[in-house]
Write a protein that holds these residues in place. Structure first.
Motif, PDB file in Angstrom:
ATOM      1  N   GLU A 104      11.552   3.678   4.345  1.00 54.58           N
ATOM      2  CA  GLU A 104      12.008   2.375   3.841  1.00 54.58           C
ATOM      3  C   GLU A 104      10.806   1.523   3.458  1.00 54.58           C
ATOM      4  O   GLU A 104       9.910   1.294   4.267  1.00 54.58           O
ATOM      5  N   ARG A 105      10.760   1.063   2.224  1.00 56.75           N
ATOM      6  CA  ARG A 105       9.662   0.241   1.741  1.00 56.75           C
ATOM      7  C   ARG A 105      10.174  -1.134   1.355  1.00 56.75           C
ATOM      8  O   ARG A 105      11.333  -1.307   0.990  1.00 56.75           O
ATOM      9  N   TYR A 106       9.260  -2.119   1.433  1.00 52.36           N
ATOM     10  CA  TYR A 106       9.601  -3.470   1.011  1.00 52.36           C
ATOM     11  C   TYR A 106       9.838  -3.475  -0.487  1.00 52.36           C
ATOM     12  O   TYR A 106       9.036  -2.954  -1.259  1.00 52.36           O
ATOM     13  N   LYS A 107      10.934  -4.064  -0.914  1.00 49.39           N
ATOM     14  CA  LYS A 107      11.286  -4.093  -2.328  1.00 49.39           C
ATOM     15  C   LYS A 107      11.159  -5.510  -2.861  1.00 49.39           C
ATOM     16  O   LYS A 107      12.003  -6.364  -2.583  1.00 49.39           O
ATOM     17  N   LEU A 116       0.843  -1.187   0.000  1.00 50.77           N
ATOM     18  CA  LEU A 116       0.000   0.000   0.000  1.00 50.77           C
ATOM     19  C   LEU A 116       0.889   1.251   0.000  1.00 50.77           C
ATOM     20  O   LEU A 116       2.052   1.189   0.427  1.00 50.77           O
ATOM     21  N   PRO A 117       0.368   2.391  -0.453  1.00 45.82           N
ATOM     22  CA  PRO A 117       1.197   3.609  -0.491  1.00 45.82           C
ATOM     23  C   PRO A 117       1.789   3.973   0.867  1.00 45.82           C
ATOM     24  O   PRO A 117       2.894   4.519   0.928  1.00 45.82           O
ATOM     25  N   GLU A 118       1.061   3.670   1.958  1.00 44.26           N
ATOM     26  CA  GLU A 118       1.542   4.047   3.290  1.00 44.26           C
ATOM     27  C   GLU A 118       2.421   2.976   3.921  1.00 44.26           C
ATOM     28  O   GLU A 118       2.881   3.139   5.051  1.00 44.26           O
ATOM     29  N   SER A 119       2.647   1.858   3.234  1.00 41.31           N
ATOM     30  CA  SER A 119       3.448   0.773   3.802  1.00 41.31           C
ATOM     31  C   SER A 119       4.901   1.184   3.947  1.00 41.31           C
ATOM     32  O   SER A 119       5.408   2.043   3.215  1.00 41.31           O
ATOM     33  N   GLY A 120       5.591   0.544   4.877  1.00 38.98           N
ATOM     34  CA  GLY A 120       6.994   0.857   5.108  1.00 38.98           C
ATOM     35  C   GLY A 120       7.176   1.661   6.380  1.00 38.98           C
ATOM     36  O   GLY A 120       6.227   1.947   7.115  1.00 38.98           O
ATOM     37  N   ARG A 134     -15.848  -8.417   7.460  1.00 40.71           N
ATOM     38  CA  ARG A 134     -15.231  -7.111   7.224  1.00 40.71           C
ATOM     39  C   ARG A 134     -13.712  -7.279   7.159  1.00 40.71           C
ATOM     40  O   ARG A 134     -13.066  -7.548   8.164  1.00 40.71           O
ATOM     41  N   LEU A 135     -13.194  -7.119   5.948  1.00 37.66           N
ATOM     42  CA  LEU A 135     -11.768  -7.311   5.690  1.00 37.66           C
ATOM     43  C   LEU A 135     -11.105  -5.965   5.435  1.00 37.66           C
ATOM     44  O   LEU A 135     -11.590  -5.168   4.630  1.00 37.66           O
ATOM     45  N   VAL A 136      -9.996  -5.719   6.123  1.00 32.82           N
ATOM     46  CA  VAL A 136      -9.252  -4.478   5.939  1.00 32.82           C
ATOM     47  C   VAL A 136      -7.788  -4.817   5.696  1.00 32.82           C
ATOM     48  O   VAL A 136      -7.199  -5.618   6.428  1.00 32.82           O
ATOM     49  N   GLU A 137      -7.208  -4.234   4.649  1.00 37.04           N
ATOM     50  CA  GLU A 137      -5.767  -4.324   4.452  1.00 37.04           C
ATOM     51  C   GLU A 137      -5.096  -3.187   5.209  1.00 37.04           C
ATOM     52  O   GLU A 137      -5.527  -2.035   5.112  1.00 37.04           O
ATOM     53  N   VAL A 138      -4.055  -3.500   5.950  1.00 32.18           N
ATOM     54  CA  VAL A 138      -3.385  -2.526   6.800  1.00 32.18           C
ATOM     55  C   VAL A 138      -1.967  -2.312   6.277  1.00 32.18           C
ATOM     56  O   VAL A 138      -1.216  -3.276   6.101  1.00 32.18           O
ATOM     57  N   PRO A 139      -1.584  -1.073   5.999  1.00 36.64           N
ATOM     58  CA  PRO A 139      -0.199  -0.838   5.567  1.00 36.64           C
ATOM     59  C   PRO A 139       0.769  -1.147   6.696  1.00 36.64           C
ATOM     60  O   PRO A 139       0.609  -0.659   7.820  1.00 36.64           O
ATOM     61  N   VAL A 140       1.755  -1.975   6.423  1.00 32.62           N
ATOM     62  CA  VAL A 140       2.713  -2.379   7.449  1.00 32.62           C
ATOM     63  C   VAL A 140       4.136  -2.331   6.887  1.00 32.62           C
ATOM     64  O   VAL A 140       4.354  -2.286   5.685  1.00 32.62           O
ATOM     65  N   HIS A 141       5.064  -2.353   7.801  1.00 28.04           N
ATOM     66  CA  HIS A 141       6.470  -2.523   7.445  1.00 28.04           C
ATOM     67  C   HIS A 141       6.819  -3.999   7.589  1.00 28.04           C
ATOM     68  O   HIS A 141       6.526  -4.616   8.607  1.00 28.04           O
ATOM     69  N   MET A 142       7.381  -4.578   6.545  1.00 28.63           N
ATOM     70  CA  MET A 142       7.885  -5.947   6.625  1.00 28.63           C
ATOM     71  C   MET A 142       9.364  -5.954   6.279  1.00 28.63           C
ATOM     72  O   MET A 142       9.821  -5.181   5.440  1.00 28.63           O
ATOM     73  N   ARG A 143      10.076  -6.834   6.930  1.00 32.95           N
ATOM     74  CA  ARG A 143      11.508  -6.944   6.666  1.00 32.95           C
ATOM     75  C   ARG A 143      11.756  -7.705   5.368  1.00 32.95           C
ATOM     76  O   ARG A 143      10.950  -8.541   4.962  1.00 32.95           O
TER      77      ARG A 143
END
Length: 251
Positions: free
Chosen positions: A126-129, A118-122, A194-203
């Motif tokens: 730093e964003r997951y590549k 998602l745009p807000e992820s990371g 009710r399903l929601v995708e949440v922007p997160v930081h992943m290693r």
């Protein structure tokens, strides 16, 4: 976090589990931890117990889809109201799962899925590549999922989940496809949860390699496509076979 089980499917993760469990205890105080040991041949079970987790061990390796179903089944049978899932390789920060569990506990949603894309992820810029070969496959999967699910899903293969009791029985059923996360999304949306995708930081991945490589990438996209558009048919066929098998042994 009382009344919450966090499970970790693990296969030969003796080296990574201590760090994963230490972080989980720090960021998820009060939760019960369960490691589903998928027939490991190393010290995975011992490392899990040393890290303060309960352990359910399979006698042989059954694959990720069996480990996922078992984790939710344990939460359901033990009477938990909330359940979370972390991967054993350390890609999922426990702090992100804590935030997602807060969402389901506050009744914002029934299911929260962590997204890398998602745009807000990371975090901190730093964003997951994703690997280059994964980009095309991920784009195609997003299109297929939007067509089937009726809503955009940016990260359909994410394993970072937080769910409430409404989803437990649904997700504890055996998975019949090789893309259990995608099959889970189909079940959730078809049940009108009710399903929601949440922007997160992943290693970033430190070990192993992406499934989206060469011929395997093509096979995985085809498998996920079948999961999306024929998954329910395959699931019902599997259930009929199970019932038929049981009937043969009845007097």
């Amino acid at each position: 976090m009382a009344g919450t089980l966090v499970f970790i499917p693990a296969w030969n993760e003796e080296s990574s589990l201590p760090g994963v469990l230490e972080e989980a205890r720090e960021c998820l105080p009060g939760v019960d931890l369960l490691v589903v040991d998928d027939g490991s041949t190393d010290g995975t079970a011992a490392a899990a117990r040393a890290g303060g987790a309960d352990v359910v061990s399979f006698g042989e390796n059954r694959g990720l889809r069996e480990g996922i179903a078992e984790g939710y089944r344990q939460a359901l049978e033990r009477g938990y109201d909330y359940c979370g899932r972390l991967d054993a390789d350390g890609q999922h920060p426990a702090a992100e799962l804590a935030r997602m569990l807060d969402m389901v506990r506050s009744d914002t949603c029934d299911v929260a899925v962590g997204s890398r894309f998602l745009p807000e992820s990371g975090r901190d810029g730093e964003r997951y590549k994703p690997a280059p070969e994964r980009v095309v496959g991920t784009s195609l999967l997003r299109l297929l999922m939007r067509l089937r699910l009726g809503q955009p899903i940016s990260d359909g293969t994410s394993g970072l989940y937080a769910v409430n009791h409404r989803a437990l029985a649904l997700l504890a059923d055996p998975y019949v496809c090789e893309a259990p996360e995608v099959e889970a999304l189909v079940r959730i949306t078809d049940a009108k949860l009710r399903l929601v995708e949440v922007p997160v930081h992943m290693r970033q991945r430190e070990h192993g390699e992406s499934s989206f490589r060469g011929r395997r990438a093509v096979e995985l996209v085809v498998t996920i496509g079948l999961t999306l558009f024929a998954g329910e048919v395959l699931r019902r066929r599997h259930q009929r076979r199970q019932r038929t098998g049981v009937a043969r042994f009845l007097p």
